[in-house]
Design an enzyme around this catalytic site. Sequence first.
Site, PDB file in Angstrom:
ATOM      1  N   GLU A   1      -1.437  -6.957   7.789  1.00 55.32           N
ATOM      2  CA  GLU A   1      -0.275  -6.797   7.868  1.00 55.32           C
ATOM      3  C   GLU A   1      -0.169  -7.656   9.240  1.00 55.32           C
ATOM      4  O   GLU A   1      -1.757  -8.454   9.447  1.00 55.32           O
ATOM      5  CB  GLU A   1       0.035  -5.549   8.681  1.00 55.32           C
TER       6      GLU A   1
ATOM      7  N   HIS B   1       1.271  -1.152   0.092  1.00 56.60           N
ATOM      8  CA  HIS B   1       0.147  -0.192   0.209  1.00 56.60           C
ATOM      9  C   HIS B   1       1.064   1.114   0.162  1.00 56.60           C
ATOM     10  O   HIS B   1       2.272   0.975   0.427  1.00 56.60           O
ATOM     11  CB  HIS B   1      -1.181  -0.198   1.191  1.00 56.60           C
TER      12      HIS B   1
END
Length: 217
Positions: free
Chosen positions: A89, A14
């Site tokens: 994550e 990202h």
Amino acid sequence: MATDLNVELVAVRHGITAWNLERRYQGQRDIPLLFPDAEEGLLALRVALAEERFDAIYASDLGRCQETLAWSQAAKPGVPVYAEPRLRELDFGEYEGKVYDELKELPHYRAWIDSVGELQIPGGESSGQLRERLDAWLDDVAAHSQAHGYQKVLVVTHGGVIRELRRRFETLDFWEGIVHQAQGRRWQLAYQAGSDGKGGWQCNYSSAVPAQESATS
């Protein structure tokens, strides 16, 4: 389970968030992209992917990855998009929102660093637990690819996820697998089913995304 397959997997991280710039552990906190800081990297990623056609897209369900996917303009009509929580994550638990200077004197934090992420973070995950959910997701990618004929797949995820995928496919150590925001890796993968019904992915080739320019004399 899938029989022999060949799949090109493109995984990108990202774009930049405020916590990235502040060097805070953000883990599974739903931190948005930071503008205008994120825009340059996102536009470069869009250009890098502009001529590519993906058969399927898997993206972490956290907002910063969904925003990055939207900016990439890679989700074309008719291309299935999976919002995938297993691509989140690492859960940093008690470390989330904190910076190194706030943690460096804590014995459990020093032990976690020394273990290269293998110890479980208080209130969070270990690298092994992250690998377990990625293994389950990769099994589903194999099954989906066989069922639907996917040959090229885009993944929009997080730095820790790409680090673990690089350790798996490129046999790098923990510290070598870092990728920067709005960048990633491309892998040419082959899946082979075993006689026991279980199979696995092997990497035949890897490269940077966006592609690195060759040095000129």
